[in-house]
Design a protein around this motif. Structure first.
Motif, PDB file in Angstrom:
ATOM      1  N   TYR A   1       2.301  31.073 -15.208  1.00 40.91           N
ATOM      2  CA  TYR A   1       1.895  32.208 -15.931  1.00 40.91           C
ATOM      3  C   TYR A   1       2.229  32.372 -17.221  1.00 40.91           C
ATOM      4  O   TYR A   1       1.331  32.763 -17.967  1.00 40.91           O
ATOM      5  CB  TYR A   1       2.734  33.504 -14.975  1.00 40.91           C
TER       6      TYR A   1
ATOM      7  N   LYS B   1      -5.097  29.518  -8.000  1.00 45.69           N
ATOM      8  CA  LYS B   1      -5.430  30.910  -7.790  1.00 45.69           C
ATOM      9  C   LYS B   1      -5.887  31.507  -9.002  1.00 45.69           C
ATOM     10  O   LYS B   1      -6.823  32.455  -8.827  1.00 45.69           O
ATOM     11  CB  LYS B   1      -4.241  31.538  -7.137  1.00 45.69           C
ATOM     12  N   GLU B   2      -5.066  31.523  -9.730  1.00 43.68           N
ATOM     13  CA  GLU B   2      -5.188  32.458 -11.030  1.00 43.68           C
ATOM     14  C   GLU B   2      -6.458  31.928 -11.941  1.00 43.68           C
ATOM     15  O   GLU B   2      -7.115  33.001 -12.590  1.00 43.68           O
ATOM     16  CB  GLU B   2      -3.872  32.698 -11.919  1.00 43.68           C
TER      17      GLU B   2
ATOM     18  N   LYS C   1      -9.869  33.479 -11.619  1.00 44.95           N
ATOM     19  CA  LYS C   1      -9.992  34.729 -11.882  1.00 44.95           C
ATOM     20  C   LYS C   1     -10.286  35.042 -13.329  1.00 44.95           C
ATOM     21  O   LYS C   1     -10.830  36.215 -13.829  1.00 44.95           O
ATOM     22  CB  LYS C   1      -8.710  35.434 -11.574  1.00 44.95           C
ATOM     23  N   THR C   2      -9.841  34.328 -14.181  1.00 46.51           N
ATOM     24  CA  THR C   2     -10.094  34.511 -15.658  1.00 46.51           C
ATOM     25  C   THR C   2     -11.209  33.316 -16.268  1.00 46.51           C
ATOM     26  O   THR C   2     -11.440  33.595 -17.335  1.00 46.51           O
ATOM     27  CB  THR C   2      -9.001  34.083 -16.426  1.00 46.51           C
TER      28      THR C   2
END
Ligand SMILES: Cc1ncc(C[n+]2csc(CCOP(=O)(O)OP(=O)(O)O)c2C)c(N)n1
Ligand code: SF4
Ligand SMILES: [Mg+2]
Lengths: 271, 377
Positions: free
Chosen positions: B16, B43-44, B47-48
């Protein structure tokens, strides 16, 4: 009209390091003609290589060029293409670079079917380090580390690429100079991993040891062993003994890696 | 407004932190105990609009982040032990070609496969000397999950500012430990973006040091076109073996660190002013050390903690100053004596220096540190 190579060559970077009679220069010219045919933009094109005589090519040509570490070109190129899929990405390098130390990266780039064009300059030897055998040195040929002849079997680069999943695979030789640009251009137009093997010659580190009296002899051999795929269809296994198939050996459509990843992005974003 | 809080593992906090810093590319290969960094990024990132790729090995992972970084992306990889050993080749490439990137090493026991799930701090020297040749090194060793977040952000900043690879050293304990963390809001932590080239494309030289030791790095695919090589190179990026150019180039690389120590170094000092015994500890073990210092103080022993957060460059000057006031120094670390070598070197052993080494896969306890302090006094 004669092709204007100068427009793609970096001013002041010649002479190149290649020996007289080295086949790598012929491939470089073919590559530039192909790039021109396909209208690739200099700023939008990255040419990536590993280490070796062949891998020195990017230094001479006026694009975004990346001379990486031995064998790692395909992996660097994968990072470039993934991060900026709109760029045209090419890899150039030798047989040792591509399928010995870089073999793992090579097959996985093929498997992913990432949209890049890999031109593998196979001169059957580790040229730069003075002629040790590579995975492409013919069995019982002489190299500086096979004084009694090479006991190793070879990699057939196109078969390796096809087996690993490349969706465009072609082969030609430095003798068939005009075919080089046609095949590279076809590879550039192909969406997905394109592998073009160009058999060429290293008079310095391979030819001398293997009883080629001259570069002309080496070129003659390239001419003699090449059989276009179409012609091969009508030939017997005996007739094909010792020959290599040239032309487009394999082409298929399969989802391209960066496009697949766009779907991942769409899924992650809840589309 | 209340900050968003979460109970996160150190490895997750690291991921993060990377996202907070603007990381848009992760290239990895799974290895315990680092894998959660990759899992969160997988995962993240999409998304961006960022990219995650699992490569065929750690060498390839390292190569992929360097390729991505050259296109302008902030790029991360994470690994441990054997994987970090494989990355060394291209960590050297990142140094010589001056390509920003962040490498997280969640340290585990070694050498070789060692103890995959056992904590360790035995890659401290590797972080400095792991790749061949003289080269600059920055390595950060955060202690808590909150600090793992913020130091990962700082690692990206330092990578971009100094145009080089930066390593974040975690270990199996703080990588897997769960703690409450407060997510900083955008703007709470400084985020540095890459310095852009301003000269005309025709005049751009990727290693032109006429304006300073850290020339701006243009992106592949922009209007700037240039050559990158792992050979010693001249200002224009092309190979050279001219002795004076090679020499200047090599020295400039090290000067990027030496001339900027004050900006790169970061330490924490705890009850140090009147300390007679100084415990020098970092990462997870600094937590045991802090506890030990409290115990010792209660018993009337003037102990203090010096905690380098930046391990490389090692805070030479401050360490030497502190040694001047101390009767003894104790260096607990989960290895058989690595950072202690630096402590000995920079203090010129003006006072007794004792190490506590532990390599059995268990952390060094406060009791061990308390006992050692009493022994040296
Ligand atoms: C990690 C590593 N191992 C070995 C070398 C030494 N090396 C440099 S070039 C080369 C072989 C190059 O052969 P090839 O790829 O076939 O290219 P050619 O020189 O024949 O064009 C080797 C072994 C190196 N540079 N890096
Ligand atoms: S050693 Fe061989 S491959 Fe290298 S430049 Fe000379 S001829 Fe070409
Ligand atoms: Mg070769």
């Amino acid at each position: 009209m004669a092709f204007d190579y100068e427009q793609y060559l970096r001013p002041g970077k010649l002479p190149h390091i290649w020996c007289p009679g080295c086949g790598h220069g012929i491939v470089m010219k073919g590559l530039l003609r192909a790039i021109d045919t396909c209208g690739l933009e200099k700023n939008n094109t990255a040419i990536v290589s590993g280490i070796g005589c062949a891998s020195r090519l990017p230094g001479y040509v006026d694009f975004n060029t990346l001379h990486t570490a031995h064998g790692r070109a395909a992996a660097f190129a994968t990072g470039i293409k993934m991060a900026k899929p709109e760029m045209d990405v090419l890899v150039v390098g030798g047989d040792g670079d591509g399928v010995a130390i870089g073999g793992n990266h090579f097959i996985h780039a093929c498997r992913r079917n990432i949209d890049m064009t890999y031109v593998l300059l196979n001169n059957y030897i580790y040229g730069m380090t003075g002629g040790q055998f590579s995975p492409c040195t013919p069995t019982w040929a002489k190299a500086s580390t096979t004084p009694y002849g090479n006991p190793d079997p070879i990699f057939d680069v196109p078969k390796l690429a096809i087996g690993a999943g490349a969706t465009f695979v072609a082969r030609t030789t430095a003798f068939h100079a005009t075919q080089i640009d046609k095949l590279i251009a076809a590879g550039l137009r192909h969406k997905g991993m394109a592998v073009i093997e160009v058999l060429d010659d290293c008079p310095t580190a391979y030819g001398r040891r293997n009883k080629f009296r001259s570069v002309v002899d080496m070129m003659k051999r390239l001419k003699e062993i090449a059989v276009p795929v179409k012609a091969a269809a009508h030939m017997t296994p005996e007739q094909l003994e010792g020959k290599v198939l040239t032309g487009i050996l394999h082409q298929e459509e399969r989802p391209e890696y960066c496009e697949q990843y766009q779907q991942v992005i769409a899924r992650a974003q809840g589309a | 407004m209340a900050k968003k809080v979460a109970l996160l593992q150190g490895n997750e906090a690291c991921a993060y932190g990377a996202l907070y810093a603007g990381c848009s590319f992760f290239g990895g290969y799974p290895i315990t105990p680092s894998t959660e960094v990759a899992e969160v990024m997988s995962k993240e990132l999409p998304k961006t609009g960022g990219k995650f790729i699992q490569m065929e090995d750690e060498i390839a992972a390292m190569a992929s982040i360097l390729g991505a970084s050259l296109t302008g992306a902030k790029a991360l990889t994470a690994s441990s032990g054997p994987g970090i050993s494989l990355k060394q080749e291209l960590i050297g490439y990142a140094c010589i070609a001056e390509i920003p990137c962040v490498i997280v090493n969640v340290m585990r026991g070694g050498p070789s496969t060692g103890m995959p799930t056992g904590p360790s701090q035995s890659d401290v020297m590797q972080a400095k000397w792991g790749t061949h040749g003289d080269h600059p090194a920055i390595a950060l060793a955060p202690a808590s999950c909150q600090e793992i977040f913020s130091e990962t952000v700082r690692a990206f900043n330092l990578a971009e500012i100094y145009r080089m690879p930066v390593q974040v050293l975690l270990d199996e304990i703080n990588g897997h430990m769960r703690e409450r963390i407060e997510f900083p809001e955008p703007g709470d932590l400084e985020v540095v973006d890459r310095q852009q080239a301003t000269v005309s494309p025709a005049d751009y030289k990727p290693f032109d040091d006429s304006q300073g030791d850290i020339p701006p790095l243009a992106s592949f695919g922009s209007e700037y076109r240039y050559h990158v090589t792992g050979l010693n190179k001249a200002a224009d990026g092309f190979p050279t073996s001219k002795p004076e150019l090679v020499d200047a180039e090599q020295r400039r690389q090290l000067r990027k660190i030496e001339a900027n120590r004050a900006a790169i170094e970061k330490n924490e000092e705890y009850l140090i002013d009147d300390a007679e015994v100084i415990v020098v500890a970092y990462g997870t073990i600094s937590r045991s050390a802090r506890y030990a210092v409290d115990v010792l103080r209660k018993e009337g022993i003037k102990a203090g903690l010096f905690r380098p957060i930046t391990l490389w460059p090692f805070p030479e000057q401050r360490m030497a100053e502190l040694a001047g006031q101390a009767k003894a120094i104790v260096v607990p670390e989960m290895n058989l004596g690595q950072l202690i070598l630096e402590v000995e070197r920079v203090t010129r052993r003006v006072c007794p220096i004792e190490g506590i080494g532990r390599v059995d896969g268990e952390p060094i306890t406060p009791a061990q540190i308390v006992a050692k302090v009493k022994e040296v006094l």
